[in-house]
Scaffold this active site. Structure first.
Site, PDB file in Angstrom:
ATOM      1  N   LYS A  69      73.212  61.093  19.725  1.00 52.18           N
ATOM      2  CA  LYS A  69      71.969  60.592  20.322  1.00 52.18           C
ATOM      3  C   LYS A  69      71.051  60.047  19.225  1.00 52.18           C
ATOM      4  CE  LYS A  69      68.308  62.248  23.476  1.00 52.18           C
ATOM      5  NZ  LYS A  69      67.811  63.410  24.256  1.00 52.18           N
ATOM      6  N   SER A 120      67.186  62.691  29.157  1.00 52.02           N
ATOM      7  CA  SER A 120      67.064  61.540  28.298  1.00 52.02           C
ATOM      8  C   SER A 120      68.334  61.188  27.524  1.00 52.02           C
ATOM      9  CB  SER A 120      65.927  61.774  27.297  1.00 52.02           C
ATOM     10  OG  SER A 120      66.219  62.886  26.473  1.00 52.02           O
ATOM     11  N   SER A 175      67.470  67.468  29.285  1.00 53.46           N
ATOM     12  CA  SER A 175      68.039  66.178  28.863  1.00 53.46           C
ATOM     13  C   SER A 175      69.519  66.172  28.508  1.00 53.46           C
ATOM     14  CB  SER A 175      67.255  65.636  27.672  1.00 53.46           C
ATOM     15  OG  SER A 175      66.098  65.010  28.143  1.00 53.46           O
TER      16      SER A 175
HETATM   17  N1  GLN Z   1      62.997  64.942  31.648  1.00 53.79           N
HETATM   18  C1  GLN Z   1      62.240  65.893  30.894  1.00 53.79           C
HETATM   19  C2  GLN Z   1      61.063  65.195  30.247  1.00 53.79           C
HETATM   20  O1  GLN Z   1      60.886  64.044  30.458  1.00 53.79           O
HETATM   21  C3  GLN Z   1      63.106  66.546  29.870  1.00 53.79           C
HETATM   22  C4  GLN Z   1      63.376  65.689  28.710  1.00 53.79           C
HETATM   23  C5  GLN Z   1      64.215  66.332  27.652  1.00 53.79           C
HETATM   24  O2  GLN Z   1      64.821  67.359  27.893  1.00 53.79           O
HETATM   25  N2  GLN Z   1      64.168  65.753  26.475  1.00 53.79           N
HETATM   26  O3  GLN Z   1      60.299  65.810  29.545  1.00 53.79           O
END
Ligand code: GLN
Length: 494
Positions: free
Chosen positions: A79, A154, A178
């Site tokens: 990532k 994400s 994410s």
């Molecule tokens: N979707 C969640 C957010 O927008 C989690 C994101 C993540 O785990 N990086 O904060």
């Protein structure tokens, strides 16, 4: 069967017995990337020559008779919020579009040490804020099961890379879902390790008390093998856990009977897809047949998880992202005085969701509001952690849906942040409690999209998660597709 379709264990065996070389394995994934990537766009940066260079080095060492790690020569994708020294790391943000880190994240150092070729850096929501990759400043990654749908986020790029066979393994990060949510949307395994299990050094910070790096894989054993490499204490991360790393792969052989499983009862399951709810019951029944004791578990404070998370994570983000001022590194917006430069740099460099989080976080931390918002949210976090402690007095493992629905359409929630936040409803409380959680593919929805179930264990009991997941993997329906269809489907049925 092509090399890119094989498991990591199989690839490792073939390389060990010298039936294939790492260069051949790596080339197979690079060829697959050429074929698939134009359809889905999972990568921000491709690194084919770097990958082949590592692969041929590993091949030479193998011919030399060197003692190699089982993951030596097995390629992977990372990532783009994990620092790779000398190689652009963008966090999918304009503000870091041309940023080249001067050092490696600890996880990347470990990966290089054992000789895993890096295939590229994957797309994500900007600064890991989002649930669909639509918040990437560059482009949206598509779900390979239906190109009109989101892959989740994400870490959407990493999930897509593995599920399509562009990479056998990938790294993601999970702050509040994410890794697990995209794993569910793309039909693969994704683990959020216990907070502190894997070093965060070199992971570009979003919310430091929640961020964790974790693996994506096509089966539990491959996932366990990669965690075994990543886990461990790191003097460069004071929050990393100093305890010993157990043998996660060997823990999958332990006997399971007698284990107590708590089926999480969400107090408000209105938005939950009935087919996903059925799948929870089906898997619980399967486990019961195996001799597991199954019972429902109430987590009374779950309802407050989302509210607490969306105060704590933005508060930490507003502080962490203060460093992007155009002075030290990253994008500089110019301007004729310093104030002007800060505001142009941040105004143009950050996307709308990142700005929204910075504003919410700054507000929640400001004098006069701190007690009402941030402090209150931290108290709720403690109560949520206590819910888990209570549940784990009675149960060895908890089970529930990873996501309330299968993947949604691109654009469907993009203009409604609250709707987007709600898609993480099942992932938030584990993150707040710091416990490990694994998303396991649980079947196909009648709309032809995969979805996952989530298993949660007490801190540092990742081995238990792999063990149960492996039981489900071995008992999976052989007729269900593991990979998305070769002809990428556009505009799937509802
Ligand atoms: N979707 C969640 C957010 O927008 C989690 C994101 C993540 O785990 N990086 O904060």
């Amino acid at each position: 069967m092509e090399l890119y379709q094989k498991t990591v264990f199989e690839l490792s065996r073939l390389m060990n017995s010298r039936e294939v070389s790492s260069v051949e394995v790596t080339q197979s994934f690079l060829d697959r990337i050429k074929e698939v990537e134009p359809h889905v766009r999972a990568f921000i940066t491709h690194t084919p020559s770097m990958a082949l260079e590592t692969a041929s080095l590993v091949d030479k060492k193998r011919l030399n008779g060197d003692n190699l790690h089982p993951l030596a020569g097995v390629p992977l994708a990372i990532k783009d919020n994990i620092s790779t020294g000398g190689l652009r790391t963008t966090c999918a943000s304009k503000i870091l579009e041309n940023y080249i880190p001067p050092y490696d994240a600890t996880v990347f150092k470990l990966i290089k040490q054992v000789g895993m070729p890096l295939l590229g850096k994957t797309n994500m929501d900007e600064f890991a804020m989002g649930s669909s990759t639509e918040n990437s400043a560059f482009f949206t990654t598509r779900n390979p099961w239906d190109l009109e749908k989101v892959p989740g986020g994400s870490s959407g790029g990493s999930a897509v890379a593995v599920s399509t066979g562009m990479a056998p393994l990938a790294l993601g990060s999970d702050t509040g879902g994410s890794i697990r949510q995209p794993a569910s949307f793309c039909g693969l395994y994704g683990l959020r390790p216990t907070y502190g299990r894997v070093s965060r050094y070199g992971l570009i910070a979003f919310a430091s008390s929640l961020d964790q790096i974790g693996p994506f894989a096509m089966n539990p054993a491959d996932c366990a093998l990669l965690l075994e490499l990543l886990a461990g204490h790191d003097p460069l991360d004071s929050t990393s856990y100093p305890g010993k790393v157990p043998g996660y792969v060997s823990s999958m052989e332990e006997r399971l009977d007698g284990m107590k499983v708590g089926v999480i009862k969400h107090s408000n399951e209105k938005g939950f897809d009935p087919e996903i709810k059925d799948a929870v019951t089906k898997i619980a029944n399967l486990l019961e047949k195996e001799g597991f004791a199954i019972d429902q578990v109430e987590m009374p404070r779950t309802d407050y998880g989302l509210g607490a998370y969306y105060l704590i994570a933005p508060s930490e983000a507003s502080s962490n992202l203060g460093r992007y001022d155009g002075v030290r590194y990253g994008f500089n917006g110019g301007g004729d005085n310093i104030e002007n430069m800060f505001s142009r740099t941040r105004g143009e460099g950050f996307g709308p969701e990142v700005k929204r989080r910075i504003m919410i976080g700054t507000y929640a931390l400001s004098a006069g509001y701190y007690d009402a918002y941030y402090l209150k949210a931290m108290k709720v976090r403690t109560l949520i952690r206590q819910d888990y402690e209570t549940a784990f007095k009675k149960f060895d493992i908890l089970i529930g849906p990873t996501t309330p629905t299968p993947a949604f359409k691109i654009g469907e929630k993009a203009d409604d942040p609250l709707e987007m936040y709600l898609s993480d409803i099942c992932n938030i409380t584990d993150a707040l409690a710091g416990v490990p959680s694994l998303s396991v593919p649980a079947g196909m929805h009648s709309n032809n999209m995969p979805f996952g179930l989530q298993f949660t264990a007490p801190p540092f009991c990742e081995g238990r998660l792999f063990n149960v997941a492996n039981y489900i993997y071995r008992n999976r329906d052989p007729l269900l597709p593991e990979r998305p269809p070769a002809s990428f489907r556009k505009g799937g049925t509802e």
